[in-house]
Design a protein around this motif. Sequence first.
Motif, PDB file in Angstrom:
ATOM      1  N   ASN A  37       0.800  -1.229   0.000  1.00  0.00           N
ATOM      2  CA  ASN A  37       0.000   0.000   0.000  1.00  0.00           C
ATOM      3  C   ASN A  37       0.830   1.276   0.000  1.00  0.00           C
ATOM      4  OD1 ASN A  37      -2.664   1.004  -0.209  1.00  0.00           O
ATOM      5  ND2 ASN A  37      -2.622   1.666   1.923  1.00  0.00           N
ATOM      6  N   ILE A  38       2.034   1.176  -0.532  1.00  0.00           N
ATOM      7  CA  ILE A  38       2.914   2.335  -0.668  1.00  0.00           C
ATOM      8  C   ILE A  38       3.808   2.048  -1.872  1.00  0.00           C
ATOM      9  CG2 ILE A  38       4.693   1.410   0.888  1.00  0.00           C
ATOM     10  CD1 ILE A  38       5.191   4.201   1.888  1.00  0.00           C
ATOM     11  N   ARG A  40       7.400   3.040  -3.263  1.00  0.00           N
ATOM     12  CA  ARG A  40       8.680   3.702  -3.012  1.00  0.00           C
ATOM     13  C   ARG A  40       9.498   3.680  -4.291  1.00  0.00           C
ATOM     14  NH1 ARG A  40       8.641   0.239   1.685  1.00  0.00           N
ATOM     15  NH2 ARG A  40       8.032   1.375   3.578  1.00  0.00           N
ATOM     16  N   LYS A  72       0.137   7.972  -2.678  1.00  0.00           N
ATOM     17  CA  LYS A  72       0.773   6.791  -2.085  1.00  0.00           C
ATOM     18  C   LYS A  72       2.219   6.613  -2.560  1.00  0.00           C
ATOM     19  CE  LYS A  72      -3.605   4.422  -1.347  1.00  0.00           C
ATOM     20  NZ  LYS A  72      -4.450   3.230  -1.642  1.00  0.00           N
ATOM     21  N   HIS A  74       6.154   7.533  -2.501  1.00  0.00           N
ATOM     22  CA  HIS A  74       7.252   8.101  -1.725  1.00  0.00           C
ATOM     23  C   HIS A  74       8.441   8.197  -2.672  1.00  0.00           C
ATOM     24  CE1 HIS A  74       5.890   7.621   2.685  1.00  0.00           C
ATOM     25  NE2 HIS A  74       4.819   7.601   1.897  1.00  0.00           N
ATOM     26  N   SER A 139      12.251   5.307   6.509  1.00  0.00           N
ATOM     27  CA  SER A 139      11.195   4.847   5.611  1.00  0.00           C
ATOM     28  C   SER A 139      11.196   3.330   5.437  1.00  0.00           C
ATOM     29  CB  SER A 139      11.347   5.508   4.237  1.00  0.00           C
ATOM     30  OG  SER A 139      10.308   5.131   3.379  1.00  0.00           O
TER      31      SER A 139
END
Length: 266
Positions: A37-38, A40, A72, A74, A139
Amino acid sequence: MATAQPNLYSFPSTDALAGQLRSYVLRCQNAALARHNIFRIAVSGGSLPTVLARALLAPSNGSPEDTPQFDKWHIFFADERAVPLDNEDSNYFLLKAELLSKIPAELGAPTVYPIDEKHVHDDDTQELADHYQEDLMRSFAAKDSVKLPVFDLILLGCGPDGHTCSLFPGHELLREKDAWVAAETNSPKPPPKRITLTLPVVISAVKIAFVATGAGKQDILKAIFDSEEGRSLPSALVNQGAGEKVSWFTDHSAVAGVAFPRRGSL
């Protein structure tokens, strides 16, 4: 060391390349969101932000799969110059001008991790690298709990000398095994002071994509893909270390004369 070959794609124009790059990046996004759910992602500078903006700011076909979910994302920097963030040499400045400032509000705003400006004028560039590594630790997890951060996607360029990130041919940083972020104090290209992700971090990513366009890239791409002498070049070391996780997005003029087989489609 990876054994499978990288994927080499060639397109008739930058517009065609951008369209395929969009599909690729959004597939990486959707797979990452399904995992954790992210999303990067690390990006480089040069001409990459311009092509990336052309890809990501194009109209969506309306499906969720074809929509950037920037809230969402990064976004980190695969390398950065030790200059203020409003300096034209800054990769952050370039990405902001080309992409970040143009994202429609309805697509959300990504979380962006620029360098700490307080340390760009330090005599010791290592301090800047250490602070950026701490950002990664916050992170991804503390350095003592994971060996390397694993980006969902790293987007790179390839210089005419075969460098990528701020990893230059024959440089001792290519042998760095422990640090996540390293300092470069005497870059062959100005500005001399930079920080960069290290080679182990790059090749640990889930997916890695290079964007290389124009006839000016012919000689170096032929060296990277076709010659034994080119195997020690930084971009070639990424190919060797990450294998089929690597995709090259090129136009026809950049790979004219390259014998390495190209894939017909993504």
